[in-house]
Write an enzyme that holds these catalytic residues in place. Structure first.
Site, PDB file in Angstrom:
ATOM      1  N   SER A 220       1.003  -1.215  -0.171  1.00 23.71           N
ATOM      2  CA  SER A 220      -0.160  -0.060   0.031  1.00 23.71           C
ATOM      3  C   SER A 220       0.717   1.282   0.090  1.00 23.71           C
ATOM      4  O   SER A 220       2.110   1.280   0.515  1.00 23.71           O
ATOM      5  CB  SER A 220      -0.761   0.009   1.280  1.00 23.71           C
TER       6      SER A 220
ATOM      7  N   TYR B 233      -2.136  -1.267  10.269  1.00 24.08           N
ATOM      8  CA  TYR B 233      -2.167  -1.461   8.731  1.00 24.08           C
ATOM      9  C   TYR B 233      -0.880  -0.961   8.001  1.00 24.08           C
ATOM     10  O   TYR B 233      -0.206  -1.512   7.371  1.00 24.08           O
ATOM     11  CB  TYR B 233      -3.487  -0.708   8.302  1.00 24.08           C
TER      12      TYR B 233
END
Length: 253
Positions: free
Chosen positions: A136, A149
């Site tokens: 990401s 995350y």
């Protein structure tokens, strides 16, 4: 990467980016199987003509069973795409956040490792193949409301780099897909700047089709994240993104 004649497993392909990539690989001419937890989503994908397999990447026995099923059906499997992941808010001032952190790490990092470990012997034995891991932009430019995350995706990035080095010479490649915010599962409501899924997938498939395939698949929308430290914009961007801490329940009011 020639996208027209591959045999692909998309683990975590029952929704979002994974589901769209499965459809794009199939449209390009590849044979595609999709793994995931949702029986309804798997049934829908089976109706579209995909091979399907139930798999929970947080469960080693489930991953092993899925591997055996996939390789029995698709002995020519040469591409494993791992898109399984969760995004959870965490307020680090509240010790109760640890459960969310543990779930995130178990799914995003350890889940990726479980799937890689399950299929590494097969791909090495073939002498050719590709792992596609998914990180990401948040791995390189943290989003403070989602620390677990960010940490999990940064770890998958580092793991992918090490995996690539260790598999060098085996014929097995490692490609890291680095999405920005993409409009899936209501993300367009949370982030109006999220990249439309269709546009994202089109750009991804174009980059994957390059020869040689880049080690990192970086769409235009993620470049500011990926290179923030190099470009000297990191501190300012993190400060801007820290304003989103107001979305945490404990910070409101």
């Amino acid at each position: 990467m020639d996208l027209s004649d591959r045999t692909v497993l998309v683990a975590g392909g029952t929704s979002g980016i994974g589901r769209e990539l499965a459809r794009r690989f199939a449209a390009a001419g590849s044979t595609v199987a999709v793994g995931g937890r949702s029986p309804q989503a798997l049934a829908e994908l089976a109706a579209e003509g995909f091979g399907t397999v139930s798999v929970d990447v947080t469960d080693s026995a489930s991953v092993a069973a899925a591997r055996d099923t996939v390789l029995a059906r698709y002995p020519e499997l040469d591409t494993v795409v791992i898109t399984s992941g969760v995004m959870l808010l965490e307020d680090l001032r509240d010790p109760a956040h640890f459960e969310a952190a543990a779930t995130t790490i178990d799914t995003n990092l350890l889940g990726t490792i479980r799937v890689v470990d399950a299929f590494t012997p097969h791909l090495i034995q073939r002498g050719a193949g590709t792992f596609v891991t998914v990180t990401s932009g948040i791995a390189f430019l943290p989003f403070p409301p989602m620390p677990g995350y960010a940490a999990s995706k940064a770890a998958v990035h580092a793991y992918s780099e090490a995996l690539r080095a260790q598999l060098d010479g085996t014929g097995v490649g490692v490609v890291e897909l680095v999405p920005p915010a993409v409009a899936t599962a209501g993300q367009e409501k949370v982030n109006p700047h999220a990249l439309p899924l269709d546009d994202f997938a089109t750009e991804v498939m174009h980059l994957l089709a390059q020869d040689p395939t880049p080690h990192e698949i970086l769409v235009q929308g993620v470049l500011a994240h990926r290179w923030a430290e190099r470009d000297g914009t990191y501190d300012d961007l993190v400060a801007q993104r820290s304003q989103a801490l107001a979305m945490l329940p404990g910070r409101q009011g």
